[in-house]
Design a protein around this motif. Sequence first.
Motif, short mmCIF file in Angstrom:
data_model
loop_
_atom_site.label_atom_id
_atom_site.label_comp_id
_atom_site.label_asym_id
_atom_site.label_seq_id
_atom_site.Cartn_x
_atom_site.Cartn_y
_atom_site.Cartn_z
N HIS A 1 3.65 -11.12 -5.12
CA HIS A 1 4.46 -12.26 -4.70
C HIS A 1 5.61 -11.86 -3.78
O HIS A 1 6.14 -12.69 -3.04
N ILE A 2 6.00 -10.57 -3.84
CA ILE A 2 7.21 -10.16 -3.10
C ILE A 2 6.95 -9.08 -2.04
O ILE A 2 7.88 -8.69 -1.34
N ALA A 3 5.70 -8.62 -1.92
CA ALA A 3 5.48 -7.43 -1.09
C ALA A 3 5.86 -7.64 0.38
O ALA A 3 6.18 -6.69 1.08
N GLY A 4 5.86 -8.90 0.85
CA GLY A 4 6.17 -9.15 2.26
C GLY A 4 7.64 -9.40 2.54
O GLY A 4 8.04 -9.71 3.66
N ILE A 5 8.49 -9.24 1.53
CA ILE A 5 9.89 -9.67 1.69
C ILE A 5 10.67 -8.80 2.68
O ILE A 5 11.65 -9.25 3.28
N GLY A 6 10.17 -7.59 2.91
CA GLY A 6 10.86 -6.69 3.84
C GLY A 6 10.96 -7.26 5.25
O GLY A 6 11.87 -6.90 6.01
N ALA A 7 10.04 -8.15 5.61
CA ALA A 7 10.05 -8.72 6.98
C ALA A 7 11.10 -9.81 7.13
O ALA A 7 11.39 -10.24 8.25
N LEU A 8 11.69 -10.25 6.02
CA LEU A 8 12.56 -11.44 6.07
C LEU A 8 14.02 -11.01 5.95
O LEU A 8 14.70 -11.31 4.97
N LEU B 1 9.63 -2.39 -3.47
CA LEU B 1 9.33 -3.41 -2.46
C LEU B 1 10.56 -4.23 -2.08
O LEU B 1 10.58 -4.89 -1.04
N LEU B 2 11.58 -4.20 -2.92
CA LEU B 2 12.77 -5.02 -2.63
C LEU B 2 13.63 -4.36 -1.56
O LEU B 2 13.80 -3.14 -1.57
N PRO B 3 14.19 -5.14 -0.63
CA PRO B 3 15.04 -4.54 0.40
C PRO B 3 16.35 -4.02 -0.20
O PRO B 3 16.78 -4.47 -1.26
N PHE C 1 0.84 -1.20 0.00
CA PHE C 1 0.00 0.00 0.00
C PHE C 1 0.88 1.26 0.00
O PHE C 1 0.54 2.25 -0.62
N ALA C 2 2.01 1.20 0.70
CA ALA C 2 2.93 2.35 0.70
C ALA C 2 3.52 2.55 -0.70
O ALA C 2 3.61 3.68 -1.20
N ALA C 3 3.90 1.46 -1.34
CA ALA C 3 4.55 1.56 -2.66
C ALA C 3 3.57 2.01 -3.75
O ALA C 3 3.99 2.52 -4.79
N THR C 4 2.26 1.81 -3.50
CA THR C 4 1.27 2.20 -4.52
C THR C 4 0.53 3.47 -4.09
O THR C 4 -0.55 3.76 -4.62
N GLU C 5 1.09 4.21 -3.16
CA GLU C 5 0.49 5.49 -2.74
C GLU C 5 0.69 6.57 -3.82
O GLU C 5 -0.25 7.25 -4.19
N PRO C 6 1.93 6.77 -4.32
CA PRO C 6 2.13 7.84 -5.31
C PRO C 6 1.65 7.41 -6.70
O PRO C 6 1.48 6.22 -6.97
#
Length: 283
Positions: free
Chosen positions: A110-117, A149-151, A59-64
């Motif tokens: 598929h990758i939006a949650g990768i920041g937690a890992l 979305l990528l770290p 949601f943050a990445a698709t704000e702008p």
Amino acid sequence: MNVPLGFRLLKVGHCTHPECITQRGGRFASVPFPALAALLIHPQHGPMLYDTGYSDAFFAATEPFPERLYRMVTPVSLQASETLDAQLARHGVAPDSIRHVFLSHLHADHIAGIGALSQARIFALRAEVDAMRRASRFGGLRRGYLPALLPSTFDARLTFVDDCVPIALPGWMRPFEHGFDLLGDCSVIGVPLPGHTPGQLGLLFRADGARTVFLVADACWSLRALERDRPPTWIAAQLFADKRAYLATFAGLRQLLARRDAPVVVPSHCESTWRQLSEASPQ
Ligand SMILES: [Zn+2]
């Protein structure tokens, strides 16, 4: 594949699409598209993930703008109980204990949650990473890529699947013949499934309970569409990297599924597969 792995399918949010676009001959009604990820438990390497689903970072990445167009075209829902963190916690898994994440492809769902890992080695096919890197901001967005979305540690933690040991797949996987031994113990086999994107990766493994499972990401969007030979319409296919390769992969999965000894085929966005497997192993 003599190392059975624990296997839990996770639904990490969903979006909706009109069925008549996602499969030929589909209904006009909107149908849910779950974003599925798989939690695998390896006896030596511990918990591992195949994909991550949506997250707040999406949601943050698709704000702008222009990225906002992504969520306008594809309305996304992610409940607090569905986040990757919440689900890993329910399975007693700390995100930092995950040392391996296998990415089917780099589309945002598929990758939006990768920041937690933060501790995970990241596995992806080279063609996929190259495609994202080559794309412009607008071109990438049109293809479903959100590189934000990528770290920042992505490059340092990346293992190209192409650099893993190539292996010949067993005869019952025909027409899929080639894979990669991702961990060096034949427990997790990466299988290229080109077409949807340049470097889409399927995952083949033996799950506890003696089932062999083939995670196929977006190589087909529902098992029913595969069984009825209804690939996506030409509108949806505009998003694909290579339509001919997509149809060849789709036909290959149909051929595989027709075999009596076929593995359990798990597409990433198949609602009925989600219901079946989540009922079989409650979350
Ligand atoms: Zn995709």
